[in-house]
Write a protein that holds these residues in place. Structure first.
Motif, PDB file in Angstrom:
ATOM      1  N   MET A   1      55.243   8.881  59.445  1.00 43.56           N
ATOM      2  CA  MET A   1      55.494   8.901  58.061  1.00 43.56           C
ATOM      3  C   MET A   1      56.140  10.321  57.730  1.00 43.56           C
ATOM      4  SD  MET A   1      51.882   7.343  56.407  1.00 43.56           S
ATOM      5  CE  MET A   1      52.614   6.156  55.458  1.00 43.56           C
ATOM      6  N   ASP A   2      56.654  10.145  56.356  1.00 42.87           N
ATOM      7  CA  ASP A   2      57.250  11.276  55.709  1.00 42.87           C
ATOM      8  C   ASP A   2      56.494  12.368  55.396  1.00 42.87           C
ATOM      9  OD1 ASP A   2      59.193  12.809  54.508  1.00 42.87           O
ATOM     10  OD2 ASP A   2      59.182  11.449  52.551  1.00 42.87           O
ATOM     11  N   GLN A   3      56.631  13.682  56.194  1.00 43.87           N
ATOM     12  CA  GLN A   3      55.579  14.764  55.771  1.00 43.87           C
ATOM     13  C   GLN A   3      55.900  15.430  54.346  1.00 43.87           C
ATOM     14  OE1 GLN A   3      56.655  17.828  58.880  1.00 43.87           O
ATOM     15  NE2 GLN A   3      55.513  16.521  60.388  1.00 43.87           N
ATOM     16  N   ILE A   4      56.865  15.187  53.685  1.00 44.49           N
ATOM     17  CA  ILE A   4      57.065  15.795  52.635  1.00 44.49           C
ATOM     18  C   ILE A   4      56.364  14.599  51.584  1.00 44.49           C
ATOM     19  CG2 ILE A   4      58.795  15.904  50.515  1.00 44.49           C
ATOM     20  CD1 ILE A   4      58.790  18.034  52.756  1.00 44.49           C
ATOM     21  N   ARG A   5      56.422  13.324  51.571  1.00 38.05           N
ATOM     22  CA  ARG A   5      55.785  12.706  50.517  1.00 38.05           C
ATOM     23  C   ARG A   5      54.015  12.799  51.020  1.00 38.05           C
ATOM     24  NH1 ARG A   5      57.770   6.768  51.640  1.00 38.05           N
ATOM     25  NH2 ARG A   5      56.147   6.780  53.172  1.00 38.05           N
ATOM     26  N   ILE A   6      53.569  12.798  52.368  1.00 36.30           N
ATOM     27  CA  ILE A   6      52.279  13.036  52.601  1.00 36.30           C
ATOM     28  C   ILE A   6      51.774  14.372  52.054  1.00 36.30           C
ATOM     29  CG2 ILE A   6      50.646  13.653  54.492  1.00 36.30           C
ATOM     30  CD1 ILE A   6      52.247  11.616  56.344  1.00 36.30           C
ATOM     31  N   GLY A   7      52.454  15.449  52.003  1.00 37.53           N
ATOM     32  CA  GLY A   7      52.350  16.630  51.592  1.00 37.53           C
ATOM     33  C   GLY A   7      52.098  16.398  49.955  1.00 37.53           C
ATOM     34  N   LYS A   8      52.993  15.904  49.272  1.00 35.12           N
ATOM     35  CA  LYS A   8      52.842  15.616  47.937  1.00 35.12           C
ATOM     36  C   LYS A   8      51.419  14.767  47.549  1.00 35.12           C
ATOM     37  CE  LYS A   8      57.420  15.895  46.660  1.00 35.12           C
ATOM     38  NZ  LYS A   8      58.701  15.289  46.118  1.00 35.12           N
ATOM     39  N   PHE A   9      50.961  14.025  48.401  1.00 32.09           N
ATOM     40  CA  PHE A   9      49.972  12.880  48.075  1.00 32.09           C
ATOM     41  C   PHE A   9      48.727  13.958  48.255  1.00 32.09           C
ATOM     42  CE2 PHE A   9      46.381  10.557  49.969  1.00 32.09           C
ATOM     43  CZ  PHE A   9      46.211   9.740  48.913  1.00 32.09           C
ATOM     44  N   ILE A  10      48.584  14.911  49.393  1.00 28.98           N
ATOM     45  CA  ILE A  10      47.648  15.528  49.478  1.00 28.98           C
ATOM     46  C   ILE A  10      47.346  16.526  48.274  1.00 28.98           C
ATOM     47  CG2 ILE A  10      46.618  17.692  51.013  1.00 28.98           C
ATOM     48  CD1 ILE A  10      48.072  16.013  53.177  1.00 28.98           C
ATOM     49  N   ALA A  11      48.430  17.091  48.056  1.00 24.89           N
ATOM     50  CA  ALA A  11      48.336  18.107  46.792  1.00 24.89           C
ATOM     51  C   ALA A  11      47.884  17.528  45.566  1.00 24.89           C
ATOM     52  CB  ALA A  11      49.732  18.770  46.615  1.00 24.89           C
ATOM     53  N   GLU A  12      48.695  16.315  45.305  1.00 25.99           N
ATOM     54  CA  GLU A  12      48.183  15.552  43.977  1.00 25.99           C
ATOM     55  C   GLU A  12      46.652  15.311  44.041  1.00 25.99           C
ATOM     56  OE1 GLU A  12      50.902  12.437  43.708  1.00 25.99           O
ATOM     57  OE2 GLU A  12      52.666  13.833  43.182  1.00 25.99           O
ATOM     58  N   SER A  13      46.491  14.663  45.301  1.00 27.65           N
ATOM     59  CA  SER A  13      44.902  14.341  45.313  1.00 27.65           C
ATOM     60  C   SER A  13      43.961  15.290  45.102  1.00 27.65           C
ATOM     61  CB  SER A  13      44.604  13.684  46.542  1.00 27.65           C
ATOM     62  OG  SER A  13      45.384  12.421  46.782  1.00 27.65           O
ATOM     63  N   ARG A  14      44.481  16.615  45.582  1.00 26.18           N
ATOM     64  CA  ARG A  14      43.449  17.737  45.513  1.00 26.18           C
ATOM     65  C   ARG A  14      43.342  18.263  44.212  1.00 26.18           C
ATOM     66  NH1 ARG A  14      45.046  22.760  44.928  1.00 26.18           N
ATOM     67  NH2 ARG A  14      47.088  22.486  45.725  1.00 26.18           N
ATOM     68  N   LYS A  15      44.567  18.449  43.456  1.00 27.98           N
ATOM     69  CA  LYS A  15      44.439  18.745  42.187  1.00 27.98           C
ATOM     70  C   LYS A  15      43.857  17.954  41.197  1.00 27.98           C
ATOM     71  CE  LYS A  15      48.803  21.570  42.999  1.00 27.98           C
ATOM     72  NZ  LYS A  15      50.352  21.279  42.623  1.00 27.98           N
ATOM     73  N   SER A  16      43.968  16.436  41.580  1.00 29.09           N
ATOM     74  CA  SER A  16      43.164  15.456  40.450  1.00 29.09           C
ATOM     75  C   SER A  16      41.783  15.818  40.529  1.00 29.09           C
ATOM     76  CB  SER A  16      43.588  14.168  40.922  1.00 29.09           C
ATOM     77  OG  SER A  16      42.846  13.720  42.195  1.00 29.09           O
ATOM     78  N   LYS A  17      41.272  16.511  41.801  1.00 28.91           N
ATOM     79  CA  LYS A  17      39.780  16.600  41.961  1.00 28.91           C
ATOM     80  C   LYS A  17      39.612  17.935  41.466  1.00 28.91           C
ATOM     81  CE  LYS A  17      39.315  13.230  45.608  1.00 28.91           C
ATOM     82  NZ  LYS A  17      39.851  12.096  44.717  1.00 28.91           N
ATOM     83  N   ASN A  18      40.581  18.736  40.939  1.00 28.21           N
ATOM     84  CA  ASN A  18      40.223  20.225  40.553  1.00 28.21           C
ATOM     85  C   ASN A  18      39.866  21.104  41.427  1.00 28.21           C
ATOM     86  OD1 ASN A  18      41.112  19.815  37.898  1.00 28.21           O
ATOM     87  ND2 ASN A  18      39.011  18.970  37.529  1.00 28.21           N
TER      88      ASN A  18
END
Length: 45
Positions: A1-18
């Motif tokens: 999978m695309d590492q950049i896309r996975i990284g963005k997903f991890i960051a967005e998920s983390r931030k959405s949970k504060n």
């Protein structure tokens, strides 16, 4: 999978949970540097 896309997903998920990178890292028993690398797409391990 695309590492950049996975990284963005991890960051967005983390931030959405504060969560900081440190808090997520502590939950996963890994270093916050690893989270940073994942989110930047530098490393997948």
């Amino acid at each position: 999978m695309d590492q950049i896309r996975i990284g963005k997903f991890i960051a967005e998920s983390r931030k959405s949970k504060n969560l900081t990178q440190r808090q997520l890292a502590d939950t996963l028993s890994i270093s916050d540097k690893t989270i940073s690398k994942w989110e930047c797409g530098v490393s997948h391990t």
